[in-house]
Motif scaffolding. Structure first.
Motif, PDB file in Angstrom:
ATOM      1  N   PRO A  84       0.773  -1.139  -0.078  1.00 30.52           N
ATOM      2  CA  PRO A  84       0.069  -0.063  -0.026  1.00 30.52           C
ATOM      3  C   PRO A  84       0.973   1.211  -0.002  1.00 30.52           C
ATOM      4  N   ASN A  85       0.526   2.422  -0.676  1.00 29.99           N
ATOM      5  CA  ASN A  85       1.144   3.459  -0.940  1.00 29.99           C
ATOM      6  C   ASN A  85       2.666   3.620  -1.425  1.00 29.99           C
ATOM      7  N   SER A  86       2.851   2.337  -2.311  1.00 32.91           N
ATOM      8  CA  SER A  86       4.132   2.197  -2.600  1.00 32.91           C
ATOM      9  C   SER A  86       3.963   2.181  -4.130  1.00 32.91           C
ATOM     10  N   ARG A  87       5.112   2.668  -4.919  1.00 30.12           N
ATOM     11  CA  ARG A  87       5.434   2.466  -6.279  1.00 30.12           C
ATOM     12  C   ARG A  87       6.160   1.187  -6.652  1.00 30.12           C
ATOM     13  N   GLU A  88       6.872   0.663  -5.667  1.00 31.28           N
ATOM     14  CA  GLU A  88       7.914  -0.182  -5.805  1.00 31.28           C
ATOM     15  C   GLU A  88       7.154  -1.735  -6.162  1.00 31.28           C
ATOM     16  N   TRP A  89       7.737  -2.411  -7.332  1.00 33.21           N
ATOM     17  CA  TRP A  89       7.301  -3.386  -7.538  1.00 33.21           C
ATOM     18  C   TRP A  89       7.930  -4.827  -6.825  1.00 33.21           C
ATOM     19  N   LEU A  90       7.435  -5.525  -6.388  1.00 34.10           N
ATOM     20  CA  LEU A  90       7.992  -6.788  -5.374  1.00 34.10           C
ATOM     21  C   LEU A  90       7.457  -8.008  -6.086  1.00 34.10           C
ATOM     22  N   PRO A  91       8.391  -9.188  -6.139  1.00 32.68           N
ATOM     23  CA  PRO A  91       8.180 -10.580  -6.770  1.00 32.68           C
ATOM     24  C   PRO A  91       6.643 -11.254  -5.797  1.00 32.68           C
ATOM     25  N   LEU A  92       5.879 -11.584  -6.665  1.00 35.36           N
ATOM     26  CA  LEU A  92       4.518 -12.169  -6.129  1.00 35.36           C
ATOM     27  C   LEU A  92       4.927 -13.652  -6.466  1.00 35.36           C
ATOM     28  N   SER A  93       4.807 -14.061  -7.859  1.00 33.86           N
ATOM     29  CA  SER A  93       4.605 -15.646  -8.155  1.00 33.86           C
ATOM     30  C   SER A  93       5.175 -15.849  -9.846  1.00 33.86           C
ATOM     31  N   THR A  94       5.019 -16.865  -9.932  1.00 34.65           N
ATOM     32  CA  THR A  94       5.687 -17.313 -11.316  1.00 34.65           C
ATOM     33  C   THR A  94       4.763 -18.653 -11.823  1.00 34.65           C
ATOM     34  N   LEU A  95       3.975 -18.020 -12.591  1.00 37.76           N
ATOM     35  CA  LEU A  95       2.913 -19.044 -13.202  1.00 37.76           C
ATOM     36  C   LEU A  95       3.436 -19.899 -14.388  1.00 37.76           C
ATOM     37  N   MET A  96       3.731 -21.080 -14.288  1.00 39.76           N
ATOM     38  CA  MET A  96       4.418 -22.010 -15.461  1.00 39.76           C
ATOM     39  C   MET A  96       3.317 -22.218 -16.213  1.00 39.76           C
ATOM     40  N   LEU A  97       3.513 -22.006 -17.614  1.00 41.60           N
ATOM     41  CA  LEU A  97       2.670 -22.628 -18.508  1.00 41.60           C
ATOM     42  C   LEU A  97       3.302 -23.881 -19.368  1.00 41.60           C
ATOM     43  N   ASN A  98       3.171 -25.100 -18.788  1.00 44.40           N
ATOM     44  CA  ASN A  98       3.892 -26.112 -19.421  1.00 44.40           C
ATOM     45  C   ASN A  98       3.196 -27.005 -20.211  1.00 44.40           C
ATOM     46  N   GLY A  99       1.912 -26.412 -21.044  1.00 40.26           N
ATOM     47  CA  GLY A  99       1.459 -27.249 -22.061  1.00 40.26           C
ATOM     48  C   GLY A  99       0.454 -28.203 -21.824  1.00 40.26           C
ATOM     49  N   SER A 100       0.713 -28.960 -20.843  1.00 42.56           N
ATOM     50  CA  SER A 100      -0.482 -29.734 -20.292  1.00 42.56           C
ATOM     51  C   SER A 100      -1.364 -28.981 -19.126  1.00 42.56           C
ATOM     52  N   ALA A 101      -0.703 -28.331 -18.480  1.00 40.99           N
ATOM     53  CA  ALA A 101      -1.633 -27.518 -17.414  1.00 40.99           C
ATOM     54  C   ALA A 101      -0.510 -26.530 -16.755  1.00 40.99           C
ATOM     55  N   SER A 102      -1.263 -25.411 -15.942  1.00 39.69           N
ATOM     56  CA  SER A 102      -0.327 -24.430 -15.512  1.00 39.69           C
ATOM     57  C   SER A 102      -0.122 -24.973 -13.966  1.00 39.69           C
ATOM     58  N   SER A 103       0.878 -24.363 -13.437  1.00 35.09           N
ATOM     59  CA  SER A 103       1.316 -24.446 -12.062  1.00 35.09           C
ATOM     60  C   SER A 103       1.887 -23.280 -11.282  1.00 35.09           C
TER      61      SER A 103
END
Length: 666
Positions: free
Chosen positions: A247-266
């Motif tokens: 809140p009240n910040s402009r700095e981007w921080l890591p949240l998650s990585t969604l892998m798109l591996n063809g069969s399904a996402s993780s």
């Protein structure tokens, strides 16, 4: 004691007659009645709750936006599309008298067609229509196909609701330089605050290369963004990287990585931010199934499991109001279930269940700015559904309009959840629809696999299944392995790479119908749309004599051709991985296994299909004819994958029925 919910049946909408025997009209033509598109494809309630806008079917394939004054008899048609070169994707209110609508446009080129979206703003009386999407420059180095999306309706108070401001995305395309510093050099997706009345634009988020998604807190602040990197080839990478802000910040921080591996996402896939709780809701895997989680956005990254089910994937957020706040979660077991987090809506849901006992599938569609008036949809297996307006203050529920008035006088067939054994003993879930009044014995029967393959059938009204039930067929809709909704193990590699299991489950459904005595001997047919059409055409590869008639609508027929259709698009790596490489590509392609097909084949395909190219059906028909196999191929001009045309759908139903009856000797 709490007052009971009163049910007012006053119909607000006028001027749309309900056809059927109940009105003394001519007998209903089942193909026309079931083939008619849903009369309503989108409903929006104005911020003050005084008007409702509906995107309605118009003519055989067109649409019209009609605005109704609630409590009055005034209605205005303010915007229309022909359904040929354009269609209306949906509308929402940006102010008490101002609508924003998405228009989907198709442009034919020498090498194919391009799809564009554009957003327009228009007054409730049809005046002052303006293009809301930013105009593209003639010196742009690329096409601006994406006309933007509203990601926040800025509904914190009457000021923005009256002023018509929204947050919307804008695709920035760099321009060719002609020696001036005025040429646009930036690229990527940006966010702008746009006034839908004056068109004044203010940049909120600068464009970021490879950016593709922004999520706000529902109060005008962007809190989450997603970036999908691109390789040197220009194709999308196999991951989306999400970041968040405190809140009240402009700095981007890591949240998650969604892998798109063809069969399904993780990985954690964020969907919505709750400003008051300072969390982001999203879906991730839990014990082999999808579940709802939330993560704190205070820097701690504290993660909490919100809801999971031991049998099925949790796959839906329930959101309400102009801030799109999260109030619950939904998932489908035998039927769609809703769990409310909001105590008031939980009570309201229980009251609605008592008021509409025969319409158990209830969902909230829209709300006024103060959420005192709600639009909801209610339906069942034997009722296509209808829209209602609920007033919290008066506790009255008023019907707005039925979804399919053509079926008002038709007795529909109940749908029953069933399971049946596959060859390996696995119990396959599905839905069985029997003709109204039938004893369920010795019937002609149809197995109807769903599309996708990343999808599943659910309990409720299905116009295809109900039409065939009306014509005297038993209809089985199997959720074969390869369907979504039942976890990773059920999905397997997907319905193409694991085609033998998926199609085997479809065939076992036919054998079960016969073994139970539901289907008469040698009176089994298979009907499918998209992947369902693929499964129908591929079923003889495992058992050439099981089905005596095959109907395939917009089917995939050759996996290598399907792969090639995406070669010039940024999602090619994902499609390539989904299809996979190896012997299954040829073994799992109906067009490569013509010799196995003994039953007559009927196919339909629109020549503007952007999901599955029309060339797939042309290839299949040509090879069947060359091999001397009985095939009837119907190509439908100027129609896409959904075949959105009342007359075309009616003709397709009638032809399919006659074709199956002849093949089964009925």
């Amino acid at each position: 004691m709490k007052p009971k919910l009163s049910l007012a049946l006053a119909l607000i909408v006028v001027g749309m007659p309900v056809t059927g025997g109940a009105q003394g009209t001519a007998p209903i033509d089942p193909a026309k009645a079931f083939g008619a598109r849903e009369r309503i494809s989108d409903v929006a309630l104005s911020p003050d709750g005084a008007r409702v806008a509906m995107v309605m079917a118009n003519g055989t394939r067109g649409q019209v936006v009609t605005v109704f004054d609630i409590g009055g008899d005034t209605q205005r048609s303010i915007l229309s599309s022909d359904g040929d070169t354009d269609r209306i994707g949906g509308c929402h209110w940006s102010a008490v008298r101002r609508l924003v609508c998405t228009i989907v446009l198709r442009s034919e080129t020498g090498t194919g067609a391009l799809m564009f979206t554009r957003m327009v703003a228009i007054d409730a009386d049809g005046g002052n229509m303006k293009l809301l999407s930013a105009r593209s420059s003639t010196s742009a180095l690329g096409l601006m196909q994406n006309g933007g999306t509203v990601i926040d309706w800025l509904a914190d108070g009457s000021g923005d609701a009256a002023g018509g401001n929204v947050l919307m995305t804008r695709l920035i395309v760099p321009e060719a330089s002609t020696g001036t510093h005025l040429a646009e050099s930036r690229s990527g997706l940006a966010v702008e605050r746009v006034n839908t009345i004056t068109l004044k634009r203010t940049t909120v988020e600068q464009p970021r290369a490879e950016s593709g998604e922004f999520i706000t807190d529902g109060h005008g602040v962007v809190r989450v963004t997603g970036i999908q990197p691109q390789g040197s080839s220009g194709y999308n990478a196999d991951r989306i990287v999400y970041s968040y802000r405190k809140p009240n910040s402009r700095e981007w921080l890591p949240l998650s990585t969604l892998m798109l591996n063809g069969s399904a996402s993780s990985g954690f896939n964020p969907y919505a931010v709750d400003r008051d709780l300072n969390v982001v809701y999203g879906f991730d895997q839990h014990q082999g199934r999808q579940a709802l989680f939330r993560i704190k956005l205070d820097g701690s990254m504290q993660r909490e499991l919100v809801h999971a089910d031991p049998q099925v994937d949790v796959d839906g957020l329930v959101r309400i109001g102009r801030q799109n706040r999260v109030v619950g979660v939904s998932y489908a077991t035998d039927r769609r279930q809703t769990v409310f987090f909001d105590p008031d809506l939980k009570k309201l849901g229980a009251s609605l269940a008592r008021a509409l006992p025969n319409l158990p599938l209830v969902s909230f569609v829209d709300a006024s700015a103060d959420e005192r008036k709600l639009v909801l949809f209610a339906g069942s297996d034997v009722d296509p559904g209808r829209y209602y307006l609920y007033d919290k203050d008066s506790r009255k529920l008023s019907e707005l309009l039925p979804l399919r008035p053509e079926l008002a006088a038709v007795t529909l067939a109940p749908v029953r959840a069933v399971t049946y054994p596959a060859k390996d003993g696995t119990m396959i879930p599905g839905y069985l629809t029997l003709p109204p009044g039938s004893d369920g014995k010795g019937l002609p029967a149809i197995v109807m696999p769903h599309g996708g393959p990343g999808a599943r059938d659910e309990w409720g009204f299905d116009w295809l299944a109900q039409y065939f039930a009306q014509r005297g067929y038993a209809v089985l809709q199997p959720n074969f392995r390869g369907s979504t909704g039942y976890g990773d193990a059920w999905f397997q590699k997907n319905g193409f790479q694991s085609w033998a299991t998926a199609v085997g489950d479809v065939n076992d459904g036919g054998r079960w119908l016969a073994a139970q005595g539901i289907a008469a001997k040698d009176r089994l047919a298979v009907v499918g749309w998209s992947y369902g059409g693929y499964a129908a055409l591929q079923s003889p590869v495992l058992d050439p004599d099981l089905f005596k008639a095959i109907v395939a609508i917009a089917p995939v027929t050759d996996l290598e051709t399907l792969r090639g259709e995406h070669r010039n698009f940024v999602d090619y790596p994902q499609v390539d991985a989904f299809i996979g490489r190896g012997p299954h590509v040829r073994a799992g392609s109906p067009a490569q296994n013509i010799a196995a097909i003994r039953a007559p084949v009927l196919m339909f395909h629109g020549d503007r299909d952007d999901n599955v190219g029309v060339g797939e059906s042309r290839l299949m028909a040509a090879r069947l004819r060359a091999a001397g196999k009985p095939v009837d191929y119907v190509e439908l001009p100027k129609l896409d994958h959904q075949l959105r045309d009342d007359n075309v759908r009616a003709d397709m139903l009638s032809r399919s029925d006659l074709f199956i009856r002849k093949a089964l000797g009925l």
